[in-house]
Design a protein around this motif. Structure first.
Motif, short mmCIF file in Angstrom:
data_model
loop_
_atom_site.label_atom_id
_atom_site.label_comp_id
_atom_site.label_asym_id
_atom_site.label_seq_id
_atom_site.Cartn_x
_atom_site.Cartn_y
_atom_site.Cartn_z
N ASN A 166 0.84 -1.18 0.00
CA ASN A 166 0.00 0.00 0.00
C ASN A 166 0.88 1.24 0.00
N ALA A 201 -6.30 -1.20 0.87
CA ALA A 201 -6.81 -0.30 -0.17
C ALA A 201 -8.26 -0.62 -0.51
N THR A 212 -10.58 -0.12 2.47
CA THR A 212 -10.84 1.31 2.62
C THR A 212 -11.84 1.79 1.58
N ALA A 213 -11.69 1.33 0.35
CA ALA A 213 -12.65 1.70 -0.70
C ALA A 213 -14.06 1.29 -0.32
N VAL A 271 -6.89 2.08 -3.93
CA VAL A 271 -8.20 2.45 -3.40
C VAL A 271 -9.14 2.84 -4.54
N THR A 290 -8.99 10.20 -2.76
CA THR A 290 -7.79 9.58 -2.22
C THR A 290 -6.60 10.53 -2.26
N CYS A 341 -10.14 9.72 2.15
CA CYS A 341 -9.36 8.65 2.79
C CYS A 341 -7.88 8.71 2.47
N SER A 359 -9.31 3.58 8.15
CA SER A 359 -9.32 2.12 8.09
C SER A 359 -8.43 1.48 9.14
#
Length: 327
Positions: free
Chosen positions: A41, A128, A131-132, A160, A220, A242, A269
């Motif tokens: 990430n 990722a 979080t999405a 993401v 993002t 995020c 997250s």
């Protein structure tokens, strides 16, 4: 013995390398996991390269995600052989993480691997994708529905963004993808984007209020991009934020919030409660097309992770990079 990436910082400088460690090097914890897959990430890229103050103590094994099977447990929720997944909780920052063949963790940080999802797929999703999904849930819980208009996803070719585009499109939203990589247009449209726009249209200083366009957004990027997204969001729309790939500042005014009732919803997250994690992963198993997920995946071995981390920060990596730690 097991292999792990180890970051050190001392008088010789900041460095990351692949090492072979004895199991006695594992930290304290009540569950030991044989790791099958991890992933890279943006935060992992910062940790490995030292370009961001991510790592809080040294030496440290990076990797904020992992999926694998339990090999020993003193935690009542997990038994030997259980398939588990971990996202966040400061792992890879203050507690040795997933870019290793073994990990010892607190059982409270783990959740069962969702039925029908393989460890490889779980890491293709990773923080990722998880979080999405939290961003999508944030839009839904704010009342944003497909019939209200277009949804913008910024940084859409990243991890993401790619997952957000795929999930939102499958749920029936009209998705506009913002990206600085025109060569990824076909890829983003394959994921479900109805339109791909140049990120330059959002990345420069803009007006406090712009023409209303977005019913909602997944951002993002941060910085001027987030300010412009808020300024062009429709009345009572919601923007989920995020990331900060474009900057941690927010050069905006209160105008969108007090004149249009726009909601700016922060998405975390790392420390999300277990109930939110379970909901997100349950929805991922239903709402993410695994065939489209595979289009996002680049698989590497553990020995390639350090070099790939630098390329990730340079914006040269599309979608999701998964790490087969045993390859």
């Amino acid at each position: 013995m097991y292999k792990a990436i180890v970051i050190n910082k001392d008088e010789s400088g900041y460095r990351a390398n692949l090492q072979t460690l004895d199991e006695s090097a594992l930290p304290e914890g009540d569950v030991t996991v044989k790791v099958d897959y991890s992933c890279l990430n943006y935060k992992d890229g910062l940790a490995i390269t030292g370009k961001g103050p991510v790592v809080r103590k040294f030496p440290m094994t990076p990797g904020i995600d992992l999926a694998g099977s339990v090999v020993s447990s003193e935690h009542p929720a997990f038994a030997v052989g259980d398939a588990v997944v971990l996202n966040g909780w400061g792992v890879g920052e203050g507690h040795p993480g997933g870019l290793a063949q073994m990990a010892r963790l607190k059982g409270d940080w783990l959740i069962p691997l969702p039925a029908g999802v393989t460890p490889r797929q779980a890491m293709a999703v990773g923080t990722a994708g998880y979080t999405a999904m939290l961003c999508v849930l944030g839009l839904e819980k704010s009342g944003v529905t497909p019939d209200q208009g277009e949804i913008l996803v910024t940084g859409a070719a990243g991890g993401v963004g790619s997952v957000a585009v795929a999930i939102l499109a499958r749920l029936g939203y009209t998705v506009v993808a913002s990206s600085g990589r025109p060569e990824e247009t076909d890829y983003l449209k394959t994921l479900g984007a109805a339109e791909v726009m140049d990120r330059k249209l959002l990345s420069e200083p803009g007006k406090p209020l712009a023409r209303e366009r977005w019913a909602g957004a997944v951002d993002t990027v941060g910085g001027h991009t987030l300010a412009n997204v808020c300024a062009s969001t429709k009345y009572l729309g919601t923007v989920t934020a995020c990331g900060l790939a474009g900057g941690a500042d927010l050069p905006a005014t209160v105008m969108p919030f007090i004149l249009r009732g726009v909601t700016l919803k922060g998405i975390d997250s790392v420390m999300a409660p277990k109930a939110a994690r379970l909901e997100a992963w349950e929805r991922i198993g239903v709402d993410l097309d695994m065939d489209k997920l595979e289009l996002m995946v680049n698989e590497i071995g553990l020995d390639e992770a350090i070099e790939t981390a630098g390329r990730l920060l340079e914006g040269k990596v599309r979608g999701r990079t998964i790490v087969n730690v045993n390859r």
